[in-house]
Design an enzyme around this catalytic site. Structure first.
Site, PDB file in Angstrom:
ATOM      1  N   GLU A 172      24.274  19.415  63.988  1.00 28.63           N
ATOM      2  CA  GLU A 172      25.283  18.816  63.112  1.00 28.63           C
ATOM      3  C   GLU A 172      24.901  19.163  61.677  1.00 28.63           C
ATOM      4  O   GLU A 172      24.131  18.462  61.035  1.00 28.63           O
ATOM      5  CB  GLU A 172      25.352  17.304  63.292  1.00 28.63           C
ATOM      6  CG  GLU A 172      26.506  16.685  62.511  1.00 28.63           C
ATOM      7  CD  GLU A 172      26.348  15.203  62.234  1.00 28.63           C
ATOM      8  OE1 GLU A 172      27.374  14.516  62.156  1.00 28.63           O
ATOM      9  OE2 GLU A 172      25.205  14.727  62.076  1.00 28.63           O
ATOM     10  N   ASP A 205      21.380  15.154  65.434  1.00 24.10           N
ATOM     11  CA  ASP A 205      22.168  14.465  64.415  1.00 24.10           C
ATOM     12  C   ASP A 205      21.639  14.767  63.012  1.00 24.10           C
ATOM     13  O   ASP A 205      20.438  14.927  62.803  1.00 24.10           O
ATOM     14  CB  ASP A 205      22.116  12.954  64.671  1.00 24.10           C
ATOM     15  CG  ASP A 205      22.877  12.169  63.625  1.00 24.10           C
ATOM     16  OD1 ASP A 205      24.102  12.321  63.565  1.00 24.10           O
ATOM     17  OD2 ASP A 205      22.239  11.430  62.846  1.00 24.10           O
ATOM     18  N   LYS A 259       2.704  -6.374  73.163  1.00 28.73           N
ATOM     19  CA  LYS A 259       2.771  -6.014  71.753  1.00 28.73           C
ATOM     20  C   LYS A 259       1.386  -5.611  71.279  1.00 28.73           C
ATOM     21  O   LYS A 259       0.386  -5.850  71.968  1.00 28.73           O
ATOM     22  CB  LYS A 259       3.284  -7.188  70.907  1.00 28.73           C
ATOM     23  CG  LYS A 259       4.786  -7.401  70.952  1.00 28.73           C
ATOM     24  CD  LYS A 259       5.230  -8.405  69.892  1.00 28.73           C
ATOM     25  CE  LYS A 259       6.742  -8.512  69.844  1.00 28.73           C
ATOM     26  NZ  LYS A 259       7.193  -9.447  68.776  1.00 28.73           N
ATOM     27  N   TRP A 306      -0.325 -14.136  75.818  1.00 32.61           N
ATOM     28  CA  TRP A 306      -0.019 -13.822  74.425  1.00 32.61           C
ATOM     29  C   TRP A 306      -1.175 -14.171  73.475  1.00 32.61           C
ATOM     30  O   TRP A 306      -0.962 -14.500  72.311  1.00 32.61           O
ATOM     31  CB  TRP A 306       1.273 -14.522  73.976  1.00 32.61           C
ATOM     32  CG  TRP A 306       2.452 -14.086  74.798  1.00 32.61           C
ATOM     33  CD1 TRP A 306       2.996 -14.762  75.849  1.00 32.61           C
ATOM     34  CD2 TRP A 306       3.199 -12.872  74.656  1.00 32.61           C
ATOM     35  NE1 TRP A 306       4.053 -14.046  76.379  1.00 32.61           N
ATOM     36  CE2 TRP A 306       4.204 -12.886  75.669  1.00 32.61           C
ATOM     37  CE3 TRP A 306       3.140 -11.782  73.787  1.00 32.61           C
ATOM     38  CZ2 TRP A 306       5.115 -11.851  75.824  1.00 32.61           C
ATOM     39  CZ3 TRP A 306       4.057 -10.754  73.934  1.00 32.61           C
ATOM     40  CH2 TRP A 306       5.027 -10.800  74.954  1.00 32.61           C
TER      41      TRP A 306
END
Length: 693
Positions: free
Chosen positions: A402, A348, A128, A91
């Protein structure tokens, strides 16, 4: 210019077919030209649209077997510095800097060879980015193209995980073209499901539990399509999956990507297609987990300022006019199709995409709203490209919109001037049922309005009919079963109870489903558990309920118990689905109304060669009731909602035990000769007749 076979004509066919659209002909044609021009530009530099939609194969983290190492690439045009770090280097944030590639519009790249100290980077590593943003901030961020995101059980923060298994997933034997099955059945019979709340135990369900426990139930229920919600990663469980943070990562709270693939492979082996509930209308505002401000600007994937934010959903909106955003979203579609073998998408919140006002305080729907300055031309172009891509990659896939606005052309083929969706959701139908169940006693239901709502769609606008979806099952609303029977469901669903509210509720529950599925559209949808009248509502864990999972699950055992009446509704739903498939009702077109008798609360219509008789009266059963029939001959009952196995009184027999009903001719007052027959018209019941001779 290389134009697609779907390129619209200069005068779109949809305008020639519908004179009402003539004032908008220029705008419709211009939409077609924009699509053709953009597609031509893409094909100028790529072999096809599908070849263009491969950003996920370049960006993200990928192993290079030739150079023996890992590539990391990310589009971050506003970033000043970018680093990759994780458990592979303990890290240490700034050990491995990425390089900004020249003439790349902001692409950062890093190669980590196996032979260096970073040889610990491997499948399963947690990673990350450390980004020095345009605004001067330094932030730990998750790559936009990451394929798996996991949460630390102690700190509760999220990080990316390298996901590139050494052995590819084996799809052998189960790949499947959705249209093969749905065409045979007459159309899609959709079972809407949520992986996490599909289990009976209190907790978050898994892909494996769904595969082993729920798929067999869906198969037994007869549905040929599953619509899976909440697949893309989302940090807040209670968002139902509609606040997406990582678009290429299947939610890790349900299991691994391979376990999702196994679910889809098993469904395909059962002859069931799997459609993904896709959210390309907005994305989560969170900066710790999502793509918002990923390079330190507010306009990476969004438009700058307030125009990039959805004021009601507290989320971010995509800038569909930016080519990099189109590339990201189109590649996302291809990723789910290729990597997971999904059979299509339910898009959606399409209404929010189609208009700059996102449906908020929308003007009266009409030509000016559909084709004026309020329409988002960039979003319309993206949706058209998306439909072109999906059907280029998988001709048998289906796309569902939708859209509550009813914009003309949403389900019209691209070559005819439309956007190219296969189906739209018939959202007015559940709104109608909720209105009537809330505000109008059933003895006062207007049958003419019921008929109008269920049949109110233009020819060629293929519609997914449904009485209720997950929306009606959430806290703040109620399912049809709960509206009909409410608290009585807690005490009187056992077979020995005598309760008029339960009798009424069960009778109307069956009738509402049958009339909707046979009249409302070319596809039919139910949300899991609603088919057997699942009690109560859906309430995800939150502070207000003590973080309880008690209402974020499905109590399947209720529908398995012979001593409870839920099983009656489950049996009826299966019989109804069998009827829809056997007679291909969904592909039969509009029903033909034969009679509305308001005095006796009776609706009679013909559909797919069958005769449907609905008596909505609360008490009046009528012997020797005369009704018109479409053809002379002998008829029999093939389905009665009043059968004892469906919780009814068994007043009319069906199937092989049905009596024979003979027609007779009569000359009416207008001089026309018509065919009639007489039946026992039983109250709060539906009868379906088939001509047998």
């Amino acid at each position: 210019m290389d134009r697609s076979p779907n390129t619209p004509a200069s005068v779109p066919t949809m305008v020639e077919r519908d004179p009402w659209l003539r004032p908008a002909a220029a705008e419709i044609a211009d939409r077609g030209r924009r699509f053709a021009d953009r597609l031509g530009d893409i094909r100028k530099w790529n072999r096809s649209l599908s070849d263009y939609a491969n950003a996920h194969l370049y960006f993200g983290i990928h192993y290079d077997p030739v150079r023996r190492g890992w590539w990391f690439r990310e589009w971050l045009p506003g970033a000043k510095e970018v680093f990759l770090f994780g458990d592979f280097n303990d890290w240490e944030r700034t050990q491995y800097p990425a390089e900004r590639l020249p003439d790349s519009n902001g692409v950062w790249s890093l190669f980590l060879p196996d032979k260096t100290t970073c040889g610990r980077l491997r499948h399963g590593s947690r990673v990350k980015m450390y980004v020095h943003g345009a605004d001067g901030t330094w932030m730990d961020r998750i790559p936009a193209y990451i394929r798996r995101v996991v949460q630390n059980e102690t700190t509760k923060d999220y990080c990316g995980q390298v996901w590139e298994p050494p052995t590819p997933f084996d799809w052998t034997g189960d790949d499947y073209d959705l249209n093969t099955r749905t065409a045979r059945d007459g159309g899609p019979l959709i079972y809407e499901a949520h992986i996490g709340m599909a289990q009976e135990r209190e907790g978050v369900g898994t892909y494996n539990e769904f595969t082993e426990n729920i798929l067999p139930r869906i198969k037994e229920a007869g549905y040929n399509t599953i619509q899976l919600m909440a697949i893309a990663e989302h940090p807040y469980y209670g968002s139902f999956g509609y606040q997406v943070s990582s678009f290429f990562a299947p939610s890790s709270r349900f299991g691994t990507p391979e376990e999702l693939k196994r679910l889809i492979r098993r469904a395909h082996g059962m002859g069931i297609g799997v459609v993904m509930d896709l959210v390309h209308s907005h994305y989560v505002k969170n900066t710790n987990e999502g793509i918002n401000r990923l390079d330190g600007t507010d306009c990476l994937y969004s438009r700058p300022g307030p125009s990039g934010q959805h004021p009601q959903w507290d989320s971010m909106l995509f800038d569909y006019g930016k080519y990099e955003v189109q590339h990201f979203l189109l590649s996302n579609l291809k990723y789910w199709l290729d990597e997971f073998h999904f059979d299509g998408f339910r898009f959606d919140a399409v209404t929010s995409m189609l208009y700059r006002h996102h449906g908020i305080s929308a003007p009266e729907w009409g030509l000016d709203a559909y084709f004026g300055d309020g329409a988002d031309r960039d979003a319309i172009l993206y949706l058209t490209l998306a439909n072109e891509l999906v059907h280029e990659i998988r001709p048998g896939a289906i796309t569902i919109a939708e859209d509550v606005s009813g914009m003309p052309g949403v389900t019209v083929p691209i070559r005819e001037g439309g956007i190219g969706f296969d189906y739209r959701l018939g959202m007015a139908i559940p709104d109608f049922w909720i209105e009537y169940l809330k505000d109008v006693p059933d003895e006062e239901w207007n049958l003419y309005r019921m008929w109008e709502v269920l049949c109110n769609r233009l020819p060629g606008v293929r519609t997914v009919a449904y009485c209720e979806s997950h929306d009606q099952a959430l806290v703040g609303d109620k399912t049809i079963a709960f509206r009909l029977m409410d608290k009585e469901m807690y005490f009187s669903m056992n077979r020995g109870s005598q309760n008029l509210a339960i009798d009424r509720g069960i009778a109307l529950h069956k009738m509402i489903r049958l009339v909707t599925s046979t009249l409302g559209g070319e596809a039919y949808l139910t949300f899991m558990g609603n088919e057997f009248g699942h009690p109560e509502w859906i309430d995800f864990p939150r502070e207000g309920n003590g973080w309880s999972y008690a209402h974020a699950r499905r109590q399947w055992s209720l529908s398995d118990a012979d001593y409870l009446r839920y099983i009656d509704l489950k049996r009826f739903d299966r019989a109804m689905v069998d009827l829809l498939k056997r007679y291909k009702i969904l592909s039969a077109g509009y029903g033909y109304r034969l009679k509305i008798d308001e005095a006796n609360r009776t609706l009679v219509y013909e559909q797919a060669g069958l005769l449907f008789v609905f008596n909505w009266h609360p008490s009046a059963s009528i012997p020797d009731y005369e009704l018109p029939v479409p053809e002379p001959g002998k008829w029999r009952v093939v389905l009665s909602s009043d059968e004892e196995r469906f919780g009814g009184a068994g007043r009319v027999l069906s199937g092989e035990r049905s009596g024979e009903y003979f027609t007779y001719a009569r000359t009416d007052g207008d001089g026309a000769t018509r065919n009639y027959m007489r039946i026992y018209n039983i109250n709060r019941s539906a009868l379906v007749f088939e001509r047998v001779d």
